[in-house]
Write a protein that holds these residues in place. Structure first.
Motif, PDB file in Angstrom:
ATOM      1  N   GLN A 169       0.833  -1.205   0.000  1.00  0.00           N
ATOM      2  CA  GLN A 169       0.000   0.000   0.000  1.00  0.00           C
ATOM      3  C   GLN A 169       0.863   1.248   0.000  1.00  0.00           C
ATOM      4  O   GLN A 169       1.890   1.302   0.669  1.00  0.00           O
ATOM      5  N   VAL A 170       0.425   2.240  -0.719  1.00  0.00           N
ATOM      6  CA  VAL A 170       1.061   3.546  -0.627  1.00  0.00           C
ATOM      7  C   VAL A 170       0.076   4.472   0.070  1.00  0.00           C
ATOM      8  O   VAL A 170      -0.975   4.787  -0.474  1.00  0.00           O
TER       9      VAL A 170
ATOM     10  N   LEU B  36      -0.674  10.724  -0.797  1.00  0.00           N
ATOM     11  CA  LEU B  36      -0.992  11.351  -2.072  1.00  0.00           C
ATOM     12  C   LEU B  36      -0.738  12.836  -1.865  1.00  0.00           C
ATOM     13  O   LEU B  36      -1.051  13.382  -0.823  1.00  0.00           O
TER      14      LEU B  36
ATOM     15  N   ILE C 214      -0.374   3.421 -22.733  1.00  0.00           N
ATOM     16  CA  ILE C 214      -0.350   3.149 -21.296  1.00  0.00           C
ATOM     17  C   ILE C 214      -1.681   3.595 -20.697  1.00  0.00           C
ATOM     18  O   ILE C 214      -2.173   4.690 -21.005  1.00  0.00           O
ATOM     19  N   ALA C 215      -2.262   2.757 -19.862  1.00  0.00           N
ATOM     20  CA  ALA C 215      -3.457   3.149 -19.114  1.00  0.00           C
ATOM     21  C   ALA C 215      -3.191   2.859 -17.646  1.00  0.00           C
ATOM     22  O   ALA C 215      -2.225   2.173 -17.298  1.00  0.00           O
ATOM     23  N   GLU C 216      -4.031   3.434 -16.773  1.00  0.00           N
ATOM     24  CA  GLU C 216      -3.832   3.230 -15.341  1.00  0.00           C
ATOM     25  C   GLU C 216      -5.124   2.780 -14.678  1.00  0.00           C
ATOM     26  O   GLU C 216      -6.199   3.269 -14.984  1.00  0.00           O
TER      27      GLU C 216
ATOM     28  N   VAL D 132      -7.284   2.019 -11.026  1.00  0.00           N
ATOM     29  CA  VAL D 132      -7.413   2.562  -9.664  1.00  0.00           C
ATOM     30  C   VAL D 132      -7.971   1.485  -8.737  1.00  0.00           C
ATOM     31  O   VAL D 132      -8.902   0.766  -9.101  1.00  0.00           O
ATOM     32  N   GLU D 133      -7.404   1.365  -7.550  1.00  0.00           N
ATOM     33  CA  GLU D 133      -7.943   0.477  -6.509  1.00  0.00           C
ATOM     34  C   GLU D 133      -8.335   1.315  -5.295  1.00  0.00           C
ATOM     35  O   GLU D 133      -7.790   2.398  -5.082  1.00  0.00           O
ATOM     36  N   GLU D 134      -9.218   0.775  -4.485  1.00  0.00           N
ATOM     37  CA  GLU D 134      -9.671   1.530  -3.308  1.00  0.00           C
ATOM     38  C   GLU D 134      -8.660   1.547  -2.174  1.00  0.00           C
ATOM     39  O   GLU D 134      -8.707   2.409  -1.312  1.00  0.00           O
ATOM     40  N   TRP D 135      -7.781   0.547  -2.161  1.00  0.00           N
ATOM     41  CA  TRP D 135      -6.966   0.341  -0.959  1.00  0.00           C
ATOM     42  C   TRP D 135      -5.582   0.966  -1.011  1.00  0.00           C
ATOM     43  O   TRP D 135      -4.734   0.705  -0.162  1.00  0.00           O
ATOM     44  N   THR D 136      -5.331   1.792  -2.014  1.00  0.00           N
ATOM     45  CA  THR D 136      -4.034   2.463  -2.063  1.00  0.00           C
ATOM     46  C   THR D 136      -4.188   3.759  -2.846  1.00  0.00           C
ATOM     47  O   THR D 136      -5.061   3.872  -3.706  1.00  0.00           O
ATOM     48  N   TYR D 137      -3.347   4.739  -2.522  1.00  0.00           N
ATOM     49  CA  TYR D 137      -3.418   5.998  -3.273  1.00  0.00           C
ATOM     50  C   TYR D 137      -2.649   5.918  -4.591  1.00  0.00           C
ATOM     51  O   TYR D 137      -2.706   6.831  -5.402  1.00  0.00           O
TER      52      TYR D 137
ATOM     53  N   LYS E 118      -1.694   4.496  -8.360  1.00  0.00           N
ATOM     54  CA  LYS E 118      -2.406   3.887  -9.478  1.00  0.00           C
ATOM     55  C   LYS E 118      -1.548   2.772 -10.084  1.00  0.00           C
ATOM     56  O   LYS E 118      -0.350   2.716  -9.850  1.00  0.00           O
TER      57      LYS E 118
ATOM     58  N   TYR F  25      -0.743  -0.142 -16.898  1.00  0.00           N
ATOM     59  CA  TYR F  25      -0.699  -1.383 -17.671  1.00  0.00           C
ATOM     60  C   TYR F  25      -0.749  -1.014 -19.145  1.00  0.00           C
ATOM     61  O   TYR F  25      -0.974   0.149 -19.500  1.00  0.00           O
TER      62      TYR F  25
ATOM     63  N   ILE G 263       3.313  10.068 -14.806  1.00  0.00           N
ATOM     64  CA  ILE G 263       3.437   8.657 -14.435  1.00  0.00           C
ATOM     65  C   ILE G 263       4.867   8.487 -13.949  1.00  0.00           C
ATOM     66  O   ILE G 263       5.811   8.506 -14.740  1.00  0.00           O
TER      67      ILE G 263
ATOM     68  N   THR H  46      -4.649   8.990 -18.765  1.00  0.00           N
ATOM     69  CA  THR H  46      -4.302   7.568 -18.783  1.00  0.00           C
ATOM     70  C   THR H  46      -5.221   6.730 -17.894  1.00  0.00           C
ATOM     71  O   THR H  46      -5.193   5.504 -17.978  1.00  0.00           O
TER      72      THR H  46
ATOM     73  N   THR I 249     -13.924   4.240  -9.159  1.00  0.00           N
ATOM     74  CA  THR I 249     -13.229   3.876  -7.918  1.00  0.00           C
ATOM     75  C   THR I 249     -12.325   5.005  -7.437  1.00  0.00           C
ATOM     76  O   THR I 249     -11.604   5.599  -8.241  1.00  0.00           O
ATOM     77  N   VAL I 250     -12.370   5.307  -6.149  1.00  0.00           N
ATOM     78  CA  VAL I 250     -11.356   6.182  -5.564  1.00  0.00           C
ATOM     79  C   VAL I 250     -10.884   5.545  -4.259  1.00  0.00           C
ATOM     80  O   VAL I 250     -11.638   4.817  -3.617  1.00  0.00           O
ATOM     81  N   PRO I 251      -9.648   5.831  -3.856  1.00  0.00           N
ATOM     82  CA  PRO I 251      -9.148   5.243  -2.617  1.00  0.00           C
ATOM     83  C   PRO I 251     -10.020   5.621  -1.416  1.00  0.00           C
ATOM     84  O   PRO I 251     -10.537   6.740  -1.339  1.00  0.00           O
TER      85      PRO I 251
ATOM     86  N   SER J 298     -11.342  -0.162   3.271  1.00  0.00           N
ATOM     87  CA  SER J 298     -11.786  -0.861   2.080  1.00  0.00           C
ATOM     88  C   SER J 298     -11.396  -2.329   2.180  1.00  0.00           C
ATOM     89  O   SER J 298     -10.794  -2.771   3.167  1.00  0.00           O
TER      90      SER J 298
ATOM     91  N   LEU K  84      -6.404   3.033   5.024  1.00  0.00           N
ATOM     92  CA  LEU K  84      -5.497   4.073   4.545  1.00  0.00           C
ATOM     93  C   LEU K  84      -5.656   5.279   5.458  1.00  0.00           C
ATOM     94  O   LEU K  84      -6.752   5.538   5.954  1.00  0.00           O
TER      95      LEU K  84
ATOM     96  N   PHE L 112      -6.963  11.437   4.078  1.00  0.00           N
ATOM     97  CA  PHE L 112      -6.316  12.497   3.300  1.00  0.00           C
ATOM     98  C   PHE L 112      -7.125  13.777   3.479  1.00  0.00           C
ATOM     99  O   PHE L 112      -8.274  13.853   3.073  1.00  0.00           O
TER     100      PHE L 112
END
Ligand code: SF4
Ligand code: SF4
Ligand code: SF4
Lengths: 486, 338
Positions: free
Chosen positions: A34-35, A38, A267-269, A271-276, A278, A281, A409, B123, B130-132, B136, B145, B148
């Motif tokens: 996890q990061v 942000l 390149i696309a990115e 997003v997940e809920e559990w980390t800030y 991205k 891929y 990026i 990108t 979805t947002v962090p 979660s 997390l 923020f």
């Protein structure tokens, strides 16, 4: 279910956290990286004058400010439609090489190195730069400090400040290098080449000459088959400052080659809920989750990726080392994450050789360092290779050159999905039936350290301090076991 | 009996790492520092249970150097904890001191940051929106997390700070002299900034070329002209923050032939660096009428980001919370109370 939290993970730049989830039998169900932070540069860049970006974005990372400064400056060339004169190009690349060498050296001796020089399960209080000094000797430690200091001084000379440089402008650089400095820079280049060769010898002796370590590097704990991305020159050789982006697939075949301006097409990115952070891929493959193998849409960046992507090195000594690496592994590409440490040293040698080449260029000391022939600013992309991988800056502006859009990026983001996968794999291979110990956890950490985590290293410059807490928590949140690394 | 060495802690909040790197740039001197002190935490980094720090007695740490701004509940929480455990707290670098470059985020909003980063970026592919989240599930497993916040804060907006080391980052020489002063107990009055009391213009190698009654008719952006490397930037019509910036950096930007952007923060006696700069620079405008003056002012593309580059959170523009606002136990900011 138990949760193991490795927090903070150490010898890493910035903030990060590893969660390891165990199932009822104490085997690893999943490990994630996890990061927890942000800062929002892409949003607050909007409304700022474009020419401020090299200085503003360098504050994204104080460990590789030079890379951000460089990518931003190149994006400005593109945005203002201007070509810098040869002297400015030479000065920029010189600073980039000086930065690359000192940063790679810092990583090898302070961060990643201790795991190898001391061994991955050496007592934590020894597994640091002082431990390294104990093995390699004080004189060498002095050399590391000395060469780093001289390279940082060169950066200060050309760029104003070694941390958060101030020299990049669209169409050039702010300051010329006086001819009187040339012999010193040449000498520094030669000394840096020697230093790089010495470091490679050391790596060979310590790692390749040790059966256990060699097995670790070439074994399957630290192994993921992914795509790779990096800059190459017109002959598909590695270039750290300029060129086209090349992507090879897990079999090592060229999959894509594109101009920096086309990066968003490829390149696309996700997003997940559990980390800030991205997860980038390859757009043509699509997001398939954290999977490697022939169908993977994930790519990796950083030294090993760059070597995998390139057909060779543009300097002779580095080329010989490049060949040696692939001979050892029996061909290309190499998917063994820990080989990054070796690739890093090969790049160190390449960058050092480039310093000697640039130091000899007649135009290096030309006072003609600026081109003011700007077009109407609109949009620009700048890509360089940061020590930790391909770094992309993309700006849009109004006709006054005031930013209306910004996309970044950064290198570590390029590897973020792969870091998750590497940690997951290492944890699954190393932790069985609830048995965890400090040495094993360090080996889990090695999975991310190979990607060149950075500054917390400083911890390791000093005696006996490496704060790491591992807590094993049951599903009700009760701590049932605590491991501490002090 | 062996005399106990003073315990020292380093911690980073919303930091770029440059403040830590500048400590590495002490080079060989770092070994002397390491000899003289017992570094108990470096980087303290984030430990969710904070037990390393919690285990110490109150006041046990002689001095904590904290860099980076405060943006998450976790950073606020750790700083409070370090305050409790430390004799002295030093705000290290411009982010902790005045907000720094990450403080420019206060010119936008949290919502804007999330929208730009997770929705609008060219990108990003995010059909599900979805947002962090603070809480979660990752593959069905609960993870947290840090929260923020809406705004970036300086360190002294959360805790009592004893001293400040300015700069982005502070230069190694300044760090060394500050550390030496602390170790030797040769400290000025509480609340002081550990750097020279002069303004940058007073120590600038170009000061002789800065005339008393400069008048500028056009403001040039740094890339628009080739600056003469000997002449005062303001004389050349390039905005330089030297008149309202503290000295002590060694004029490194100026020597790199670039104007000062103000990272050392205001000199003594100046409350708002940006406001002071605006008045210093507008007094140079060669304008006879209000309209002419307005015309000149409009040439400054981004006044907030130019004059408050490193100080938005601590400036009058700033950040809406009061100093040392009460913070609930979970570290979440109570916006109404603030
Ligand atoms: S003050 Fe500057 S160097 Fe220090 S953390 Fe902030 S941005 Fe980085
Ligand atoms: S305005 Fe800038 S260049 Fe001029 S004297 Fe002051 S610091 Fe030096
Ligand atoms: S010249 Fe200004 S911006 Fe540059 S380091 Fe000094 S105080 Fe900071």
């Amino acid at each position: 279910m138990k949760t193991i939290t490795v927090d903070p993970i150490t010898r890493l730049e910035g903030h990060g956290k590893i969660n390891i989830f165990l199932d009822d039998d104490g085997n690893v169900q999943k490990a994630i990286f996890q990061v927890p932070e942000l800062r929002g540069f892409e949003a607050f860049a909007i409304g700022r004058p474009a020419e401020d970006m090299p200085q503003i974005t360098s504050r994204i990372c104080g460990v590789c400010p030079t890379a951000h400064h460089m990518a931003a400056t190149k994006a400005l060339d593109d945005l203002f439609k201007v070509t810098p004169p040869p002297a400015a190009k030479a000065i920029r690349e010189l600073v980039n090489c000086a930065f690359m060498t000192e940063d790679h050296a810092l990583h090898f001796y302070f961060l990643g190195g201790p795991d190898f020089v001391l061994g991955p399960s050496a007592p934590p209080e020894q597994r640091n730069i002082l431990g390294v000094v104990g093995v390699v000797g004080k004189e060498i430690a002095g050399q590391v400090i000395d060469i780093r200091r001289r390279l940082r001084d060169l950066m200060a000379l050309c760029a104003g400040k070694p941390i958060h440089p101030v020299f990049g402008l669209p169409g050039g650089v702010a300051k010329a290098i006086p001819e009187s400095e040339r012999t010193q820079i040449q000498q520094l280049g030669r000394d840096t080449v020697k230093f790089a060769q010495f470091s490679l010898d050391l790596f060979r002796k310590i790692v390749l000459g040790n059966k256990d370590l060699l097995e670790l590097v070439t074994g399957d704990i630290y192994y993921n088959e992914t795509n790779y991305m990096g800059l190459v020159d017109a002959d598909n050789r590695l270039n750290l400052y300029d060129g086209d982006v090349r992507v090879v697939d897990p079999a090592g075949k060229e999959r894509l080659k594109f101009k920096p301006q086309d990066y968003a097409k490829h390149i696309a990115e996700h997003v997940e809920e559990w980390t800030y952070v991205k997860f980038p891929y390859l757009r043509d493959v699509g997001w398939r989750g954290f999977v490697d193998g022939p169908d993977s849409g994930l790519y990796r960046v950083a030294p090993l990726a760059r070597l995998n992507v390139a057909d060779g090195m543009a300097t002779p000594l580095a080329q010989a080392e490049y060949e040696r690496l692939y001979e050892t592994f029996g061909g290309k590409p190499v998917h063994h994450t820990l080989a990054n440490h070796w690739a890093r040293l090969i790049e160190l040698l390449y960058a050092a050789e480039r310093i000697t080449e640039l130091a000899d260029l007649p135009e290096l000391t030309s006072p003609d360092i600026r081109n003011l022939d700007f077009g109407i600013p609109s949009e620009g992309v700048g890509i360089v290779e940061a020590p930790r991988g391909t770094l992309i800056h993309h700006y849009k502006s109004d006709e006054r050159g005031v930013l209306t859009g910004c996309n970044l990026i950064v290198a570590t983001v390029g590897n973020s999905a792969a870091i998750c996968m590497s940690i997951d794999r290492a944890a699954k291979k190393l932790i069985k039936n609830g048995n965890v110990n400090e040495g094993l956890l360090n080996m889990v950490e090695m999975a991310f350290r190979a990607y060149d985590p950075c500054l917390s290293c400083a911890t390791h410059a000093l005696p006996g301090e490496m704060p790491l807490a591992v807590e094993i928590i049951d599903s009700k949140g009760v701590i049932v076991q605590r491991l501490e690394r002090r | 009996m062996i005399k106990q060495k003073p315990k020292v802690a380093f911690y980073w909040c919303a930091s770029c790492g440059g403040c830590e790197e500048t400590v590495v740039d002490l080079n060989a001197a770092i070994l002397d520092v390491a000899d003289a002190v017992d570094i108990v935490l470096w980087p303290v980094a984030l430990d969710f249970k904070y037990h390393h720090i919690e285990a110490l007695k109150d006041g046990d740490i002689a001095v904590s150097f904290i860099n980076g701004a405060i943006r998450t509940n976790e950073q606020a929480h750790i700083s409070k904890l370090l305050r409790q455990k430390s004799g002295l707290v030093v705000a290290f670098g411009s982010c902790a001191h005045t907000g720094g470059i990450p403080g420019l985020a206060n010119l936008t909003s949290r919502e804007e940051i999330f929208r730009t980063s997770f929705h609008e970026s060219p990108t990003v592919v995010n059909a599900s929106g979805t947002v962090p989240q603070e809480d979660s599930l990752a593959d069905g497993m609960p993870v947290r997390l840090p929260a923020f916040w809406e705004e970036v804060h300086t360190l002294d907006q959360w805790i009592d700070v004893d001293y400040y080391i300015p700069g982005c980052p502070p230069p190694p020489a300044l760090v060394l002299s500050a550390v030496t002063a602390i170790l030797e107990g040769k400290l000025p009055e509480k609340g002081s900034v550990l750097a020279p009391a002069k303004a940058l213009c007073d120590t600038c190698p170009r000061r002789k070329t800065k005339s008393e009654n400069t008048k500028i008719t056009k403001i040039h952006r740094p890339h628009e002209i080739i600056a003469d490397p000997e002449i005062c930037f303001l004389e050349q019509g390039i905005i330089c923050c030297g008149p309202a910036t503290r000295s002590g950096c060694g004029e490194v930007c100026i020597n790199g032939n670039m104007p000062c952007t103000g990272c050392f923060g205001p000199p003594p006696g100046v409350i708002d660096q940006g406001a002071k700069l605006i008045s210093a620079i507008s007094s140079l405008f060669n304008a006879k009428t209000k309209e002419e003056a307005m015309e000149m002012a409009r040439q400054v593309v981004d006044p907030a980001g130019t004059f408050h580059r490193y100080t938005v959170p601590s400036s009058l523009l700033g950040c809406r919370i009061h100093k040392k606002a009460a913070m609930p136990a979970d570290g979440r900011m109570d916006r109404e109370a603030a």
